[in-house]
Design an enzyme around this catalytic site. Structure first.
Site, PDB file in Angstrom:
ATOM      1  N   TYR A 134       4.735   5.721  12.930  1.00  0.00           N
ATOM      2  CA  TYR A 134       4.141   6.364  11.749  1.00  0.00           C
ATOM      3  C   TYR A 134       3.948   7.847  12.071  1.00  0.00           C
ATOM      4  CZ  TYR A 134       3.122   1.592  10.090  1.00  0.00           C
ATOM      5  OH  TYR A 134       3.208   0.272   9.690  1.00  0.00           O
ATOM      6  N   PRO A 141      -1.137  -4.547   0.474  1.00  0.00           N
ATOM      7  CA  PRO A 141      -1.952  -5.325  -0.480  1.00  0.00           C
ATOM      8  C   PRO A 141      -1.963  -4.749  -1.884  1.00  0.00           C
ATOM      9  CG  PRO A 141      -3.373  -4.039   0.977  1.00  0.00           C
ATOM     10  CD  PRO A 141      -1.980  -3.912   1.522  1.00  0.00           C
ATOM     11  N   LEU A 142      -1.643  -3.433  -1.997  1.00  0.00           N
ATOM     12  CA  LEU A 142      -1.636  -2.803  -3.318  1.00  0.00           C
ATOM     13  C   LEU A 142      -0.213  -2.556  -3.806  1.00  0.00           C
ATOM     14  CD1 LEU A 142      -4.532  -0.231  -2.686  1.00  0.00           C
ATOM     15  CD2 LEU A 142      -4.668  -2.444  -3.873  1.00  0.00           C
ATOM     16  N   ALA A 143       0.748  -3.239  -3.181  1.00  0.00           N
ATOM     17  CA  ALA A 143       2.168  -3.036  -3.547  1.00  0.00           C
ATOM     18  C   ALA A 143       2.485  -1.540  -3.585  1.00  0.00           C
ATOM     19  CB  ALA A 143       2.506  -3.740  -4.861  1.00  0.00           C
ATOM     20  N   SER A 144       2.137  -0.860  -2.511  1.00  0.00           N
ATOM     21  CA  SER A 144       2.379   0.593  -2.339  1.00  0.00           C
ATOM     22  C   SER A 144       1.680   1.430  -3.406  1.00  0.00           C
ATOM     23  CB  SER A 144       3.881   0.927  -2.363  1.00  0.00           C
ATOM     24  OG  SER A 144       4.644   0.036  -1.590  1.00  0.00           O
ATOM     25  N   LEU A 153       1.143   0.476  -6.553  1.00  0.00           N
ATOM     26  CA  LEU A 153       1.468  -0.024  -7.887  1.00  0.00           C
ATOM     27  C   LEU A 153       0.305  -0.850  -8.445  1.00  0.00           C
ATOM     28  CD1 LEU A 153       3.908   0.059  -9.817  1.00  0.00           C
ATOM     29  CD2 LEU A 153       4.848  -1.920  -8.620  1.00  0.00           C
ATOM     30  N   GLY A 202      -2.773   0.452 -10.502  1.00  0.00           N
ATOM     31  CA  GLY A 202      -2.687   0.735 -11.928  1.00  0.00           C
ATOM     32  C   GLY A 202      -2.537   2.206 -12.261  1.00  0.00           C
ATOM     33  N   LYS A 203      -2.511   3.058 -11.234  1.00  0.00           N
ATOM     34  CA  LYS A 203      -2.464   4.500 -11.549  1.00  0.00           C
ATOM     35  C   LYS A 203      -1.029   5.013 -11.690  1.00  0.00           C
ATOM     36  CE  LYS A 203      -1.974   5.966  -6.892  1.00  0.00           C
ATOM     37  NZ  LYS A 203      -2.496   6.587  -5.725  1.00  0.00           N
TER      38      LYS A 203
HETATM   39  N1  LIG Z   1       6.510  -3.257   8.834  1.00  0.00           N
HETATM   40  C1  LIG Z   1       5.207  -3.195   8.944  1.00  0.00           C
HETATM   41  O1  LIG Z   1       4.649  -3.683   9.892  1.00  0.00           O
HETATM   42  C2  LIG Z   1       4.439  -2.507   7.872  1.00  0.00           C
HETATM   43  C3  LIG Z   1       5.070  -2.113   6.679  1.00  0.00           C
HETATM   44  C4  LIG Z   1       4.288  -1.590   5.654  1.00  0.00           C
HETATM   45  C5  LIG Z   1       2.925  -1.440   5.823  1.00  0.00           C
HETATM   46  N2  LIG Z   1       2.337  -1.787   7.006  1.00  0.00           N
HETATM   47  C6  LIG Z   1       0.880  -1.628   7.216  1.00  0.00           C
HETATM   48  O2  LIG Z   1       0.178  -2.079   6.060  1.00  0.00           O
HETATM   49  C7  LIG Z   1      -0.631  -1.025   5.558  1.00  0.00           C
HETATM   50  C8  LIG Z   1      -0.783  -1.150   4.057  1.00  0.00           C
HETATM   51  O3  LIG Z   1       0.442  -1.110   3.384  1.00  0.00           O
HETATM   52  P1  LIG Z   1       0.953   0.187   2.630  1.00  0.00           P
HETATM   53  O4  LIG Z   1       0.126   1.359   3.060  1.00  0.00           O
HETATM   54  O5  LIG Z   1       2.418   0.234   2.820  1.00  0.00           O
HETATM   55  O6  LIG Z   1       0.720  -0.139   1.097  1.00  0.00           O
HETATM   56  P2  LIG Z   1      -0.569  -0.389   0.212  1.00  0.00           P
HETATM   57  O7  LIG Z   1      -1.758  -0.575   1.045  1.00  0.00           O
HETATM   58  O8  LIG Z   1      -0.194  -1.439  -0.753  1.00  0.00           O
HETATM   59  O9  LIG Z   1      -0.660   0.988  -0.613  1.00  0.00           O
HETATM   60  C9  LIG Z   1      -1.251   2.103  -0.024  1.00  0.00           C
HETATM   61  C10 LIG Z   1      -1.171   3.305  -0.956  1.00  0.00           C
HETATM   62  O10 LIG Z   1      -1.745   3.039  -2.213  1.00  0.00           O
HETATM   63  C11 LIG Z   1      -2.485   4.183  -2.675  1.00  0.00           C
HETATM   64  N3  LIG Z   1      -3.902   3.759  -2.774  1.00  0.00           N
HETATM   65  C12 LIG Z   1      -4.682   3.194  -1.824  1.00  0.00           C
HETATM   66  N4  LIG Z   1      -5.898   2.904  -2.298  1.00  0.00           N
HETATM   67  C13 LIG Z   1      -5.890   3.267  -3.594  1.00  0.00           C
HETATM   68  C14 LIG Z   1      -6.853   3.209  -4.630  1.00  0.00           C
HETATM   69  N5  LIG Z   1      -8.056   2.683  -4.424  1.00  0.00           N
HETATM   70  N6  LIG Z   1      -6.510   3.682  -5.855  1.00  0.00           N
HETATM   71  C15 LIG Z   1      -5.279   4.196  -6.077  1.00  0.00           C
HETATM   72  N7  LIG Z   1      -4.323   4.277  -5.143  1.00  0.00           N
HETATM   73  C16 LIG Z   1      -4.622   3.806  -3.904  1.00  0.00           C
HETATM   74  C17 LIG Z   1      -2.295   5.274  -1.633  1.00  0.00           C
HETATM   75  O11 LIG Z   1      -1.132   6.057  -1.934  1.00  0.00           O
HETATM   76  P3  LIG Z   1      -1.114   7.364  -2.889  1.00  0.00           P
HETATM   77  O12 LIG Z   1      -2.487   7.899  -2.983  1.00  0.00           O
HETATM   78  O13 LIG Z   1      -0.141   8.284  -2.256  1.00  0.00           O
HETATM   79  O14 LIG Z   1      -0.584   6.831  -4.187  1.00  0.00           O
HETATM   80  C18 LIG Z   1      -1.989   4.460  -0.392  1.00  0.00           C
HETATM   81  O15 LIG Z   1      -1.290   5.172   0.567  1.00  0.00           O
HETATM   82  C19 LIG Z   1       0.097   0.245   6.041  1.00  0.00           C
HETATM   83  O16 LIG Z   1      -0.714   1.393   5.989  1.00  0.00           O
HETATM   84  C20 LIG Z   1       0.483  -0.174   7.429  1.00  0.00           C
HETATM   85  O17 LIG Z   1      -0.622  -0.084   8.296  1.00  0.00           O
HETATM   86  C21 LIG Z   1       3.064  -2.321   8.012  1.00  0.00           C
END
Ligand SMILES: NC(=O)c1ccc[n+]([C@@H]2O[C@H](COP(=O)([O-])OP(=O)(O)OC[C@H]3O[C@@H](n4cnc5c(N)ncnc54)[C@H](OP(=O)(O)O)[C@@H]3O)[C@@H](O)[C@H]2O)c1
Length: 327
Positions: free
Chosen positions: A56, A202-205, A207, A210-211
């Site tokens: 990362y 958990p937040l589907a990146s 998506l 809802g924003k």
């Molecule tokens: N291969 C692997 O092992 C792998 C792959 C993926 C992820 N992971 C791990 O899993 C973690 C979580 O997955 P992820 O970060 O990919 O996706 P996620 O948790 O589904 O989405 C995170 C993104 O959602 C937005 N967000 C977070 N909280 C929010 C809120 N309350 N309201 C509005 N937007 C919000 C932020 O992006 P913006 O503000 O830019 O929109 C944030 O970076 C990663 O950080 C990583 O540690 C591991």
């Protein structure tokens, strides 16, 4: 914040923890000051478990975690990962020489003598049939370099195979309202073996917050721009593998299901917490306000049966055909 037992480690970790990918890289611009503020906010809110990786931001995320350790006195756990530094993902790359060198680099970035939890970082399927790789991890535990190890996987089948190795303590897998298959076969088996489950994406990146709208723009170096169809890595890691338009439509319907006073992000996180097999969700966040919102999901009451039923119906009708059998 509520805490759950992590596998057989004896650790109690926050059910809403912190994913540190976005503060490292591949999510557009980051501001270290803000990222650190987000990390501090997580600790302030009771988070005691952070997930990062050597890749990362090429170690940037790990180094921010090391800074957090310097700045705070309380005990917290850092899970990191190794394996994706290989130029190509081949099972042979998971050699003793490479694994040892990666771990030394993790230790250096994290500025520590022992890694709390090392996860193989979505290794190729062949690695799950190489007991010698898990033997090397056992040796690294004996040598005091690792306290525990686990695996981050893409597919349910890989998760089921990984937990046959008796010292695998955790599985990290995509699990959210748009990715429900892990709950079918894998969760009961992980519970039976007392293996911890880290629910990633958990937040589907974002998506599922809802924003995001059709008009949302993502920076060139944000994977939500460059990996929508799996151009750089597994397409399931971006928007959970759900086609953007379909996802937006489903999200509009989900908004109506958020409990009074709660956001859609909180509904999405609370939904994950309904599964006792899950140890924690690890939402990524770049700003303290996102962290606070996510943490508050731990205080929500369990979702009603009616809400759970509606979420299931929406998944079955709109999302399942697109994702269920792929991972
Ligand atoms: N291969 C692997 O092992 C792998 C792959 C993926 C992820 N992971 C791990 O899993 C973690 C979580 O997955 P992820 O970060 O990919 O996706 P996620 O948790 O589904 O989405 C995170 C993104 O959602 C937005 N967000 C977070 N909280 C929010 C809120 N309350 N309201 C509005 N937007 C919000 C932020 O992006 P913006 O503000 O830019 O929109 C944030 O970076 C990663 O950080 C990583 O540690 C591991």
């Amino acid at each position: 914040m509520k805490y759950r037992e992590l596998g057989r480690t004896g650790w109690k970790v926050s059910e809403i923890s912190f994913g540190a990918w976005a503060i490292g890289g591949a999510w557009g611009n980051v501001d270290d000051k803000e990222s650190l503020a987000a990390l501090h906010a997580a600790l302030d809110g009771g988070v005691n478990f952070f997930d990062t990786a050597d890749v990362y931001g090429d170690g940037h995320s790990e180094r921010l975690m090391a800074k957090l350790r310097q700045e705070r006195k309380e005990k917290f756990y850092i899970a990191t990962k190794a394996g994706r530094r290989l130029p190509q993902q081949t099972p042979e790359g998971y050699s003793r020489k490479n694994l040892t060198a990666w771990v030394e680099r993790n230790l250096k970035n994290l500025d520590t003598d022992a890694i709390d939890l090392l996860q193989l970082h979505c290794p190729p399927t062949g690695v799950f049939y190489m007991p010698e790789v898990f033997g090397i991890l056992d040796d690294l535990v004996k040598a005091g370099k690792l306290r525990h190890y686990g695996v981050s996987v893409e597919k349910v089948e890989e998760a089921l195979k990984a937990i046959e190795f008796p010292n695998v303590q955790t599985i990290q897998i995509i699990f959210n309202i748009f990715r429900q298959r892990p709950a079918e076969l894998f969760f009961p088996e992980a519970q039976r073996r007392k293996v911890g489950i880290l629910a990633r994406v958990p937040l589907a990146s974002g998506l599922l917050s809802g924003k995001i709208t059709r008009a949302s723009k993502f920076a060139k170096d944000d994977h939500r721009n460059f990996n929508r169809h799996g151009e750089a890595f597994d397409r399931g890691e971006t928007f959970s593998g759900v086609d953007f338009e379909t996802g937006l439509k489903a999200v509009e319907e989900l908004k109506a299901l958020a409990p009074a006073g709660a956001s859609l992000a909180q509904l999405a996180l609370r939904w994950i917490l309904e599964f006792p097999a899950v140890t924690c969700a690890i939402p990524g966040a770049k700003r303290p306000a996102q962290v606070a919102e996510n943490i508050a999901a731990s205080d929500l009451l369990p979702l009603s049966k009616a809400t759970l039923k509606k979420i299931d119906a929406l998944y079955d009708a709109q999302i399942k055909p697109l994702v269920h059998q792929y991972w």
